[in-house]
Design an enzyme around this catalytic site. Structure first.
Site, PDB file in Angstrom:
ATOM      1  N   THR A  41      22.859 -27.751 -59.045  1.00  0.00           N
ATOM      2  CA  THR A  41      23.875 -28.662 -58.515  1.00  0.00           C
ATOM      3  C   THR A  41      24.457 -29.519 -59.630  1.00  0.00           C
ATOM      4  OG1 THR A  41      24.254 -30.525 -57.033  1.00  0.00           O
ATOM      5  CG2 THR A  41      22.027 -30.281 -57.854  1.00  0.00           C
ATOM      6  N   SER A  65      19.058 -38.330 -56.090  1.00  0.00           N
ATOM      7  CA  SER A  65      18.244 -38.269 -54.873  1.00  0.00           C
ATOM      8  C   SER A  65      17.027 -37.395 -55.158  1.00  0.00           C
ATOM      9  CB  SER A  65      19.029 -37.671 -53.701  1.00  0.00           C
ATOM     10  OG  SER A  65      19.150 -36.263 -53.868  1.00  0.00           O
ATOM     11  N   TYR A 109      16.266 -34.863 -53.489  1.00  0.00           N
ATOM     12  CA  TYR A 109      16.768 -33.479 -53.420  1.00  0.00           C
ATOM     13  C   TYR A 109      17.347 -33.055 -54.772  1.00  0.00           C
ATOM     14  CZ  TYR A 109      20.567 -30.243 -53.539  1.00  0.00           C
ATOM     15  OH  TYR A 109      21.413 -29.260 -53.976  1.00  0.00           O
ATOM     16  N   HIS A 110      18.290 -33.850 -55.296  1.00  0.00           N
ATOM     17  CA  HIS A 110      18.916 -33.449 -56.562  1.00  0.00           C
ATOM     18  C   HIS A 110      17.860 -33.291 -57.666  1.00  0.00           C
ATOM     19  CE1 HIS A 110      22.673 -35.035 -54.572  1.00  0.00           C
ATOM     20  NE2 HIS A 110      23.203 -34.024 -55.212  1.00  0.00           N
ATOM     21  N   LYS A 165      16.278 -29.856 -58.092  1.00  0.00           N
ATOM     22  CA  LYS A 165      17.055 -28.861 -58.849  1.00  0.00           C
ATOM     23  C   LYS A 165      16.825 -29.049 -60.350  1.00  0.00           C
ATOM     24  CE  LYS A 165      19.534 -27.115 -55.268  1.00  0.00           C
ATOM     25  NZ  LYS A 165      19.718 -25.714 -54.905  1.00  0.00           N
TER      26      LYS A 165
HETATM   27  N1  USQ Z   1      30.376 -39.598 -49.105  1.00  0.00           N
HETATM   28  C1  USQ Z   1      31.198 -40.506 -48.479  1.00  0.00           C
HETATM   29  N2  USQ Z   1      31.329 -40.418 -47.117  1.00  0.00           N
HETATM   30  C2  USQ Z   1      30.687 -39.467 -46.382  1.00  0.00           C
HETATM   31  C3  USQ Z   1      29.853 -38.538 -47.034  1.00  0.00           C
HETATM   32  C4  USQ Z   1      29.709 -38.628 -48.402  1.00  0.00           C
HETATM   33  O1  USQ Z   1      31.815 -41.378 -49.100  1.00  0.00           O
HETATM   34  O2  USQ Z   1      30.859 -39.459 -45.149  1.00  0.00           O
HETATM   35  C5  USQ Z   1      30.239 -39.656 -50.582  1.00  0.00           C
HETATM   36  C6  USQ Z   1      28.825 -39.859 -51.091  1.00  0.00           C
HETATM   37  O3  USQ Z   1      28.508 -41.216 -51.222  1.00  0.00           O
HETATM   38  C7  USQ Z   1      28.873 -39.136 -52.424  1.00  0.00           C
HETATM   39  C8  USQ Z   1      29.904 -38.048 -52.217  1.00  0.00           C
HETATM   40  O4  USQ Z   1      30.648 -38.415 -51.066  1.00  0.00           O
HETATM   41  O5  USQ Z   1      29.341 -39.984 -53.430  1.00  0.00           O
HETATM   42  C9  USQ Z   1      29.321 -36.666 -52.006  1.00  0.00           C
HETATM   43  O6  USQ Z   1      28.447 -36.675 -50.905  1.00  0.00           O
HETATM   44  P1  USQ Z   1      28.145 -35.319 -50.114  1.00  0.00           P
HETATM   45  O7  USQ Z   1      27.246 -35.664 -48.961  1.00  0.00           O
HETATM   46  O8  USQ Z   1      29.403 -34.602 -49.821  1.00  0.00           O
HETATM   47  O9  USQ Z   1      27.411 -34.430 -51.214  1.00  0.00           O
HETATM   48  P2  USQ Z   1      25.978 -34.536 -51.900  1.00  0.00           P
HETATM   49  O10 USQ Z   1      25.053 -35.443 -51.185  1.00  0.00           O
HETATM   50  O11 USQ Z   1      26.197 -34.809 -53.348  1.00  0.00           O
HETATM   51  O12 USQ Z   1      25.399 -33.066 -51.718  1.00  0.00           O
HETATM   52  C10 USQ Z   1      26.234 -31.928 -51.535  1.00  0.00           C
HETATM   53  C11 USQ Z   1      25.351 -30.801 -51.004  1.00  0.00           C
HETATM   54  C12 USQ Z   1      24.295 -30.471 -52.052  1.00  0.00           C
HETATM   55  C13 USQ Z   1      24.947 -30.148 -53.372  1.00  0.00           C
HETATM   56  C14 USQ Z   1      25.871 -31.271 -53.811  1.00  0.00           C
HETATM   57  C15 USQ Z   1      26.688 -30.931 -55.019  1.00  0.00           C
HETATM   58  O13 USQ Z   1      24.742 -31.183 -49.785  1.00  0.00           O
HETATM   59  O14 USQ Z   1      23.502 -29.383 -51.602  1.00  0.00           O
HETATM   60  O15 USQ Z   1      23.945 -29.969 -54.359  1.00  0.00           O
HETATM   61  O16 USQ Z   1      26.821 -31.554 -52.754  1.00  0.00           O
HETATM   62  S1  USQ Z   1      26.936 -32.329 -56.051  1.00  0.00           S
HETATM   63  O17 USQ Z   1      27.533 -33.401 -55.253  1.00  0.00           O
HETATM   64  O18 USQ Z   1      27.788 -31.919 -57.117  1.00  0.00           O
HETATM   65  O19 USQ Z   1      25.634 -32.748 -56.519  1.00  0.00           O
END
Ligand code: USQ
Length: 384
Positions: A144, A179, A181-182, A185
């Site tokens: 990720t 997190s 989770y992260h 990875k």
């Molecule tokens: N966010 C909001 N509002 C929401 C949901 C999320 O502002 O309703 C924000 C979060 O605070 C964060 C960002 O959007 O800053 C991304 O959150 P997310 O829930 O879309 O993504 P994340 O938790 O980072 O995890 C998702 C996948 C995970 C993958 C990751 C890629 O669930 O499996 O590893 O995206 S990355 O984000 O590049 O790490």
């Protein structure tokens, strides 16, 4: 090629299996159905109805004439895993079979321990299976972008050339994930890199950004081939959630000011990146890393895009950020490796957002609006 897709019943695993099968590869999927189990635990369901794995496989056979083999079991069960790898004898293994939600891993101690044990030990069993049964198997592992966090320097593809006190070295890029989770990875990446170095395994670690979209050309062939679409605050991801919230007439839940920037990728590019990685394997002993994202956007920018495209009023709400993450930060990511292999990115377009409005519109009666607001707090994990 013979390709075994671990986690092949999930949001991305199933479309990946179809894409590879469509391109003529011999595909098997392996899954323990944990993702369907998290739905039951959290009291939610995919926005789009999904069939059982057996029915999906039967439908694909009916429509394409191609066979996908199914294995039901858990990577934590080493005997089962070794049996499946021995029997299918893959050239490549695509590994999605992990608990992938950051909020889920931050619910409490139990969920953090489960996530770390499931992801890290499952991958370790897999590394042993490859090393003992056939070290020539190419491991294509889903990492990720969140492994890197948001460092104040350019993010390279996995490795960093470093000079220190007059000497230089090539080291794994420093990680600062956000997190438990992260973090799994990151731990996986280290274990995989070690086995490439120590045992001569070959691996590609794909540090993927946030995926958006719900359809690929193959899943769109028949509703019985649909992949899941998550809207809840635990498994739903940001762009998909904003589209769903807009259609439901709910405010778009921007965490904090929305100034945090992330890498994104279209689901159609995800499956193509996997094909490219599989068809161009890493060398024996090589730990190859690609940043699997196609563009960077701020969370507030994503909300504005969705609101602009939606044919009706949309409210954008700034919630106190339930997570611990840098609000304002530098973000410049190198992501040329997959383009070098031939990826032609689908950048986020009005057409795509509009097609998602249609998918949501047809299924919005399935949403439980109580599951839209975030309840997991990063600091809340301490109180449980
Ligand atoms: N966010 C909001 N509002 C929401 C949901 C999320 O502002 O309703 C924000 C979060 O605070 C964060 C960002 O959007 O800053 C991304 O959150 P997310 O829930 O879309 O993504 P994340 O938790 O980072 O995890 C998702 C996948 C995970 C993958 C990751 C890629 O669930 O499996 O590893 O995206 S990355 O984000 O590049 O790490």
């Amino acid at each position: 090629m013979r390709v075994l897709v671990l986690g092949g019943d999930g949001y991305l695993g199933w479309p990946t299996a179809l894409h590879l099968s469509d391109k003529g590869h011999e595909v098997a999927v392996l899954d323990n159905f944990a993702r369907r189990g998290y739905d039951a635990e959290l009291g939610v369901e995919s926005l789009v109805p999904i069939e059982s794995l057996a029915d999906r496989i039967a439908t694909w056979r009916e429509l394409s004439g191609r066979t996908i083999t199914g294995y039901e079991g858990d990577l934590l069960d080493a005997e089962f895993l070794f049996g499946a790898v021995r029997e299918f004898a893959p050239d490549a293994i695509v590994h999605y079979a992990e608990q992938r939600s950051a909020p889920y891993s931050m619910i409490d101690r139990e969920h953090a321990v489960y996530t770390q044990h499931n992801n890290v030990v499952g991958t370790l069993n897999l590394l042993y299976a490859i090393a003992e049964l056939d070290p020539a198997i190419h491991l294509v592992k889903l990492g990720t972008m969140g492994e890197y966090g948001t460092p104040n320097i350019d993010i390279e593809e996995g490795w960093l050339e470093l000079e220190h006190n007059g000497r230089s070295d090539r080291v794994l890029f420093p990680k600062r994930p956000g997190s438990f989770y992260h973090l799994t990875k990151v731990h996986d990446s280290h274990n995989i890199e070690f086995t490439c170095r120590a045992w001569g395994l070959r691996a590609t670690d794909l540090n993927q950004g946030i995926v958006y979209g719900q359809q690929t050309p193959q899943t769109a062939l028949d509703p019985r081939l649909a992949t899941r679409f998550d809207y809840d605050a635990v498994f739903g991801t940001v762009l998909n959630r904003f589209v769903i919230q807009a259609v439901l007439g709910q405010p778009l839940t921007v965490y904090g000011k929305g100034t945090q920037t992330r890498g994104l990728i279209d689901i159609r590019d995800t499956v193509e990146c996997i094909r490219l990685a599989v068809e161009h394997p890493a060398e024996p002993g090589e730990f190859r890393v690609f940043n699997q994202m196609t563009e960077s956007l701020s969370v507030a920018g994503i909300a504005d895009l969705v609101a602009d495209r939606f044919p009706g009023p949309v409210q954008i709400e700034q919630l106190e950020n339930p997570r611990t993450e840098a609000p304002e930060h530098y973000y410049n990511v190198k992501h040329t490796g997959l383009v070098g292999l031939g990826l032609e990115p689908h950048l986020l377009s009005d057409t795509l957002i509009e097609s998602m409005f249609d998918i949501v519109g047809a299924n919005k009666h399935r949403v439980n609006p109580e599951k839209l607001r975030p309840t997991v707090r990063w600091r809340g994990a301490l109180k449980a």
